[in-house]
Enzyme design. Structure first.
Site, PDB file in Angstrom:
ATOM      1  N   LYS A  71       0.833  -1.215   0.000  1.00 31.00           N
ATOM      2  CA  LYS A  71       0.000   0.000   0.000  1.00 31.00           C
ATOM      3  C   LYS A  71       0.863   1.259   0.000  1.00 31.00           C
ATOM      4  O   LYS A  71       0.607   2.193  -0.766  1.00 31.00           O
ATOM      5  CB  LYS A  71      -0.935  -0.030   1.213  1.00 31.00           C
ATOM      6  CG  LYS A  71      -2.011   1.037   1.182  1.00 31.00           C
ATOM      7  CD  LYS A  71      -3.050   0.820   2.247  1.00 31.00           C
ATOM      8  CE  LYS A  71      -2.512   0.868   3.657  1.00 31.00           C
ATOM      9  NZ  LYS A  71      -1.935  -0.361   4.181  1.00 31.00           N
ATOM     10  N   THR A  73       3.978   1.394  -1.044  1.00 34.30           N
ATOM     11  CA  THR A  73       4.639   1.386  -2.351  1.00 34.30           C
ATOM     12  C   THR A  73       3.721   1.966  -3.416  1.00 34.30           C
ATOM     13  O   THR A  73       4.149   2.743  -4.282  1.00 34.30           O
ATOM     14  CB  THR A  73       5.047  -0.054  -2.718  1.00 34.30           C
ATOM     15  OG1 THR A  73       5.934  -0.565  -1.715  1.00 34.30           O
ATOM     16  CG2 THR A  73       5.729  -0.112  -4.072  1.00 34.30           C
ATOM     17  N   ARG A  94       2.890   7.894   6.852  1.00 33.50           N
ATOM     18  CA  ARG A  94       3.187   7.771   8.272  1.00 33.50           C
ATOM     19  C   ARG A  94       4.663   7.424   8.485  1.00 33.50           C
ATOM     20  O   ARG A  94       5.308   6.883   7.601  1.00 33.50           O
ATOM     21  CB  ARG A  94       2.313   6.678   8.900  1.00 33.50           C
ATOM     22  CG  ARG A  94       0.837   7.018   8.952  1.00 33.50           C
ATOM     23  CD  ARG A  94       0.011   5.799   9.344  1.00 33.50           C
ATOM     24  NE  ARG A  94       0.142   4.732   8.363  1.00 33.50           N
ATOM     25  CZ  ARG A  94      -0.068   3.448   8.608  1.00 33.50           C
ATOM     26  NH1 ARG A  94      -0.401   3.052   9.823  1.00 33.50           N
ATOM     27  NH2 ARG A  94       0.047   2.550   7.660  1.00 33.50           N
ATOM     28  N   LYS A 105       7.275  -7.206   9.338  1.00 34.94           N
ATOM     29  CA  LYS A 105       6.840  -6.523   8.125  1.00 34.94           C
ATOM     30  C   LYS A 105       7.921  -5.673   7.472  1.00 34.94           C
ATOM     31  O   LYS A 105       7.834  -5.341   6.293  1.00 34.94           O
ATOM     32  CB  LYS A 105       5.630  -5.626   8.423  1.00 34.94           C
ATOM     33  CG  LYS A 105       4.335  -6.380   8.655  1.00 34.94           C
ATOM     34  CD  LYS A 105       3.156  -5.441   8.715  1.00 34.94           C
ATOM     35  CE  LYS A 105       2.908  -4.793   7.374  1.00 34.94           C
ATOM     36  NZ  LYS A 105       1.693  -3.964   7.361  1.00 34.94           N
ATOM     37  N   ALA A 273      -3.009   1.085  12.443  1.00 36.55           N
ATOM     38  CA  ALA A 273      -4.447   1.150  12.165  1.00 36.55           C
ATOM     39  C   ALA A 273      -5.232   0.023  12.822  1.00 36.55           C
ATOM     40  O   ALA A 273      -6.452   0.094  12.911  1.00 36.55           O
ATOM     41  CB  ALA A 273      -4.695   1.115  10.660  1.00 36.55           C
ATOM     42  N   PHE A 301      -3.415  -0.728   6.893  1.00 34.68           N
ATOM     43  CA  PHE A 301      -4.113  -2.002   6.694  1.00 34.68           C
ATOM     44  C   PHE A 301      -5.267  -1.859   5.696  1.00 34.68           C
ATOM     45  O   PHE A 301      -5.189  -1.063   4.773  1.00 34.68           O
ATOM     46  CB  PHE A 301      -4.552  -2.588   8.028  1.00 34.68           C
ATOM     47  CG  PHE A 301      -3.408  -3.031   8.902  1.00 34.68           C
ATOM     48  CD1 PHE A 301      -2.534  -4.019   8.471  1.00 34.68           C
ATOM     49  CD2 PHE A 301      -3.176  -2.448  10.137  1.00 34.68           C
ATOM     50  CE1 PHE A 301      -1.450  -4.424   9.255  1.00 34.68           C
ATOM     51  CE2 PHE A 301      -2.092  -2.854  10.934  1.00 34.68           C
ATOM     52  CZ  PHE A 301      -1.237  -3.841  10.494  1.00 34.68           C
ATOM     53  N   PHE A 381       3.018  -8.379  -8.295  1.00 32.56           N
ATOM     54  CA  PHE A 381       4.179  -9.045  -7.716  1.00 32.56           C
ATOM     55  C   PHE A 381       4.841  -9.880  -8.808  1.00 32.56           C
ATOM     56  O   PHE A 381       4.184 -10.299  -9.771  1.00 32.56           O
ATOM     57  CB  PHE A 381       3.766  -9.930  -6.546  1.00 32.56           C
ATOM     58  CG  PHE A 381       3.605  -9.195  -5.236  1.00 32.56           C
ATOM     59  CD1 PHE A 381       4.397  -9.511  -4.146  1.00 32.56           C
ATOM     60  CD2 PHE A 381       2.659  -8.190  -5.094  1.00 32.56           C
ATOM     61  CE1 PHE A 381       4.259  -8.844  -2.936  1.00 32.56           C
ATOM     62  CE2 PHE A 381       2.506  -7.511  -3.891  1.00 32.56           C
ATOM     63  CZ  PHE A 381       3.310  -7.842  -2.810  1.00 32.56           C
ATOM     64  N   TRP A 409       6.630  -0.836  -8.035  1.00 31.85           N
ATOM     65  CA  TRP A 409       7.782  -1.491  -7.391  1.00 31.85           C
ATOM     66  C   TRP A 409       8.895  -1.733  -8.408  1.00 31.85           C
ATOM     67  O   TRP A 409      10.064  -1.489  -8.129  1.00 31.85           O
ATOM     68  CB  TRP A 409       7.325  -2.810  -6.759  1.00 31.85           C
ATOM     69  CG  TRP A 409       8.419  -3.553  -6.051  1.00 31.85           C
ATOM     70  CD1 TRP A 409       8.857  -3.364  -4.778  1.00 31.85           C
ATOM     71  CD2 TRP A 409       9.217  -4.615  -6.590  1.00 31.85           C
ATOM     72  NE1 TRP A 409       9.881  -4.239  -4.479  1.00 31.85           N
ATOM     73  CE2 TRP A 409      10.113  -5.014  -5.585  1.00 31.85           C
ATOM     74  CE3 TRP A 409       9.259  -5.266  -7.830  1.00 31.85           C
ATOM     75  CZ2 TRP A 409      11.047  -6.043  -5.772  1.00 31.85           C
ATOM     76  CZ3 TRP A 409      10.183  -6.287  -8.019  1.00 31.85           C
ATOM     77  CH2 TRP A 409      11.068  -6.666  -6.994  1.00 31.85           C
TER      78      TRP A 409
END
Length: 555
Positions: A71, A73, A94, A105, A273, A301, A381, A409
């Site tokens: 998210k 990215t 953030r 993560k 979140a 999230f 991905f 990405w």
């Protein structure tokens, strides 16, 4: 392709004054922290507050895999994509917590060629905001316990202290502790606990304050304990609101950095979140809206957590609303929601992925309920197959919803140009933004509106302690506050094991707490924790320094 860290380390950064000039910030308002980051002084408001607001784009997501779906990215890549098509854009993110950085993560500075830099600094100590929040919180805790020890002039019941200590690290051993043991000179022995810094009310107040004066007013209203006769004791009663504001003076200034493509970015504030409200600071967002034509921000999230809180807490407090929403979905996460185990997500499985679209469909319904135009971003991905991507795009089209494949990405802004063009179109569509519930509703009505409309639950069940707190907070006049749901991010329900779109679900509310300074009531559901723990194989054990002085293992 190189990993995220090597890409960031190889990047050639513009001087921060150049980035500020690109954003429309004059040199006199820039307080540099080295050559690549800066605080922006509040005096800038006298110059920009008459500027019209730009368009605000919210990036949210479906319920993620434990590692996340990109998210941040996507947010960074979209800001770069908007710049690629000639728009004046900024992103608002953030600040990362050290807990995920050293845990599972990783950081929150994006990935691949859609990153904010300096990546290592942002993910570690940055400009010291996390330290300031931790210090302000623990200063209040120390003064509170000292007041009890020094004759207890405020008549505080040690068994009803509700202000926890904090640290910015996943440390499960601190979830339940006993303080002031052994000697009377150590203080009054009592049970206590730590929360992670990003779950503190100080963090929430930083992100919801308009300025330093508002911060001090809000921190003064925070309830830290109750007296023996049940009356609330506040930070202002402890006479430490001024000291907390002094500690936080610099932390209230937004941090300016840049993407790999030199798009200006504010990185400021960092509440989770799942256990907090999950949005960057109002100060940074509203400043960016005065500086840029398009501002891209994210909420933590999935749409069941961050986006709902963005709409019902942040937008309501700031008097803003999104002009468009981007829902990030990945083939990997959809396969997980379709029944595929984590260690098989790289294998092609169109059938399972299409089954998992039930989760995406629910998040689409939730955003529709807010009245804001939206699109689906399929964040690609390397393991995704053409068959999976084509099937997912067709599914979205069959639902009457646009969908764009994002390759931020791998390609940076060039990989998000189609998404950027779609977002510009959406910003010109009719917008009927509205919050999910009125503030006049009772706390129970607000909780049940979220549970039924956003989670798709059939019912809400309250533990006896929660029922008692609901009555107590209503009697204290806090019924008029919005609610901040603390819930697992891994499911629409409060059970992380329930994937997809769970049916016939009951949400279990175990307790509540009032954040009088932040201006909301926190509702704890299921077994969600405010102090996470490290995984069996934490990222920290794979980090170090190379012989040339460069870092490795940060991702």
């Amino acid at each position: 392709m190189n990993n995220d860290l090597k890409i960031a380390q190889a990047a050639k950064l513009d001087d921060i004054y150049t980035i500020a000039e690109k954003a429309g910030i004059r040199r006199e308002y820039v307080e540099p922290y080295g050559n690549d980051k800066a605080k922006i002084l509040p005096a800038i408001h006298s110059e920009i507050d008459t500027h019209p607001n730009g368009r605000l784009i919210l990036v949210t997501a479906i319920n993620p895999t434990p590692a996340g779906e990109g998210k941040s990215t996507t947010t960074i890549g979209l800001a770069d994509g908007l710049q690629q098509i000639g728009k004046k854009a900024m992103a608002c993110l953030r600040e990362p917590s050290l807990g995920p950085v050293f845990g599972l993560k990783g950081g929150a500075a994006g990935g691949g060629y859609a990153q904010v830099v300096p990546m290592e600094s942002i993910n570690l100590h940055f400009t010291g905001d996390m330290h300031a929040i931790t210090t302000a919180n623990n200063l209040i805790a120390a003064v509170l316990d000292n007041s009890i020890y020094q004759g207890n002039p405020l008549n505080i019941d040690p068994a009803r202290v509700v202000w926890p200590r904090c640290m910015d690290m996943n440390d499960r051993t601190l979830r339940s502790i006993t303080i002031a043991q052994d000697k009377k000179t150590n203080g009054i022995e009592r049970k206590d606990h730590f929360v992670i810094t990003v779950a503190t009310e100080v963090m929430a107040i930083l992100c919801l304050s308009r300025d330093l004066h508002d911060f001090q007013e809000r921190i003064g209203r925070c309830i830290v304990a109750y007296t023996y006769d049940g009356k609330p004791v506040t930070v202002r009663d402890l006479k430490v609101d001024g000291a907390a504001a002094v500690v936080m003076k610099d932390a209230l200034k937004p941090n300016l950095v840049q993407t790999l493509e030199h798009t200006p970015v504010f990185v400021h504030g960092g509440p989770f979140a799942n256990i907090a409200h999950g949005c960057n600071s109002i100060i940074a967002t509203t400043m960016a809206l005065k500086l840029a034509d398009y501002v891209v921000t994210e909420a933590g999230f999935g749409a069941d957590l961050g986006a709902e809180k963005f709409m019902d807490i942040k937008c309501r407090t700031a008097g803003i609303h999104p002009d468009a929403v981007v829902i990030v979905a990945t083939v990997r996460a959809l396969k997980l929601h379709g029944g595929v185990e984590l260690d098989h997500l790289d294998e092609e499985n169109v059938e399972a992925m299409l089954k998992g679209t039930a989760n995406l469909a629910k998040h689409m319904e939730s955003i529709k309920s807010c009245g804001v135009p939206f699109t689906i971003c399929i964040n690609r991905f390397s393991s995704d197959t053409e068959a999976e991507l084509n099937a997912l795009k067709k599914w979205c089209e069959d639902q009457g919803c646009s969908a764009e494949i994002s390759e931020g990405w791998a390609k940076g802004g060039k990989g998000t140009i189609d998404l950027a063009r779609k977002v510009v179109e959406l910003c010109d569509e009719p917008n009927d933004f509205h919050c999910l519930y009125p503030l006049e509703a009772t706390l129970k009505e607000k909780i049940e509106a979220i549970a039924k409309t956003i989670y798709g639950a059939e019912a809400v069940e309250y533990a006896p302690e929660a029922e008692k707190q609901l009555k107590q907070f209503a009697d204290m006049g806090y019924d008029s506050l919005p609610v901040c749901m603390a819930k697992t991010p891994l499911s629409l329900s409060d059970d992380p094991k329930l994937k997809g779109r769970p049916q016939h679900v009951t949400i279990h509310v175990r307790s509540l707490s009032v954040s009088a300074g932040a201006g909301f009531v926190v509702v704890y559901t299921g077994s969600v924790l405010t102090m996470p723990g490290l995984p069996k194989d934490p990222a920290a054990v794979h980090m170090g320094i190379n012989p040339d002085g460069s870092s490795y293992g940060i991702f």
